[in-house]
Enzyme design. Sequence first.
Site, PDB file in Angstrom:
ATOM      1  N   LYS A   1      28.229  52.169  38.744  1.00  0.00           N
ATOM      2  CA  LYS A   1      28.022  53.411  39.508  1.00  0.00           C
ATOM      3  C   LYS A   1      28.788  54.589  38.911  1.00  0.00           C
ATOM      4  CE  LYS A   1      26.100  51.757  43.755  1.00  0.00           C
ATOM      5  NZ  LYS A   1      26.221  51.445  45.166  1.00  0.00           N
TER       6      LYS A   1
ATOM      7  N   ARG B   1      26.844  42.965  44.708  1.00  0.00           N
ATOM      8  CA  ARG B   1      25.505  43.374  44.221  1.00  0.00           C
ATOM      9  C   ARG B   1      25.686  43.960  42.822  1.00  0.00           C
ATOM     10  NH1 ARG B   1      22.269  47.869  44.040  1.00  0.00           N
ATOM     11  NH2 ARG B   1      20.052  47.488  44.428  1.00  0.00           N
TER      12      ARG B   1
HETATM   13  C1  9MG Z   1      20.141  49.512  47.053  1.00  0.00           C
HETATM   14  N1  9MG Z   1      21.541  49.742  46.809  1.00  0.00           N
HETATM   15  C2  9MG Z   1      22.093  50.531  45.851  1.00  0.00           C
HETATM   16  N2  9MG Z   1      23.428  50.517  45.945  1.00  0.00           N
HETATM   17  C3  9MG Z   1      23.730  49.703  46.986  1.00  0.00           C
HETATM   18  C4  9MG Z   1      24.923  49.295  47.595  1.00  0.00           C
HETATM   19  O1  9MG Z   1      26.106  49.732  47.181  1.00  0.00           O
HETATM   20  N3  9MG Z   1      24.860  48.454  48.646  1.00  0.00           N
HETATM   21  C5  9MG Z   1      23.653  48.010  49.105  1.00  0.00           C
HETATM   22  N4  9MG Z   1      23.663  47.181  50.162  1.00  0.00           N
HETATM   23  N5  9MG Z   1      22.494  48.371  48.567  1.00  0.00           N
HETATM   24  C6  9MG Z   1      22.532  49.198  47.526  1.00  0.00           C
END
Ligand code: 9MG
Length: 288
Positions: free
Chosen positions: A232, A266
Site C-alpha cells: 500500500k 490480505r
Molecule cells: C479490497 N481491499 C483492499 N484493501 C483492503 C483491506 O485493507 N482490507 C480489506 N478487508 N479489503 C481490502
Amino acid sequence: MKLICGKRTLDLSRPVVMGILNTTPDSFSDGGSYYAGGALDLDLALRRAEQMLREGAEIIDVGGESTRPGASPVSEQQELDRVLPVVEAISANLDAIVSVDTSTPAVISESAAAGAGMINDVRALERPGALAAAAGTDLPVCLMHMQGQPGSMQRAPHYDDVVAEVGAYLLARMRACEDAGIARERIIFDPGFGFGKNDDHHLALMRNLARFSKLGNGAPADIPLLVGVSRKSMIGRLLDREVHERLPGSLALAMLAAQRGAKILRVHDVAATVDVLKLQQLVDAPAK
Ligand code: 9MG
C-alpha cells in the site's frame, strides 16, 4: 477460533494468508493481470489462484471493483460478470475458501450461491440491501472501516482519536449486523489501512492493533481481525518506495500485525508472507 465458511472450516488458531486476486483492469498493484485481448482470461485467474494456494494461502479474495482513489465506477452487471465466473471456477476446481471483495448486494447473494465462503466488504455492508443480502448467505463477513468514499477518502482524513473512532464504528456495524440476523460468530473486523487515513493514523492503528482483537469482548470468542497493508501507498510514503519495491515493508507490517493479534493477512506476496508468519508463530506461539 474457527470460522464456518460455507462447506469449509477456517482454523484461526494461528494467522492465515488471504491471497489477492483482482479481476479488475485497474487495481493499483495487480490490475489487468488476468486480461488477454481486453477480456478476462479465466484460465489465467485460475492458475494464479492455484499458485497462491500452493504457496500456502488459505483464502483467495476475488474482487471486481477497484477501490483505489480515482478508479472508474463499476456497474452491478460488470461486477457480476467479472467476479462470478472466477468464484465458480475456483470453487469447482480448487480446494480453497473463496472470499468475495464486494459491497454490492446482488454480488454477495450470487457469489454465495456460486460457492463463495466469505464476504469481504470495504463498506462494512452499508450499501442499501447489503446487510440483508449477507444475512441471507450464512457466510462470515469482513466489516472494514473507511472514512469517506474511495474517490476522495485520502484528501484530508481527520479524526480526534483514530483508534477509538475506528473501534466505535466497527462495534456499531457489528450491532447493525446482529440486528439484521448476522451472528457475531460470523463477523471479522478490519481497521481499513489506506481507506481515509493519513500515515499518522496508520501508525497509530498499527501500534494499537491489539486493542481491535479485543473489541468483541463478551462474544463467545474474540472477533477475528483482518489486516490489509500489502504494497500500500503508506509503505511507499513512509519508506519512499515504488509499488514494486514494497515487499520488505509489506512483510514487516504483516509481522507486526500478526504479533498484535491479526488472524487474516490480505496480501499479494503469498509465499513470502507465509514464511514470515511461520517464524512469527515459532517465536510467539511455540508448540508445547
Ligand atoms: C479490497 N481491499 C483492499 N484493501 C483492503 C483491506 O485493507 N482490507 C480489506 N478487508 N479489503 C481490502
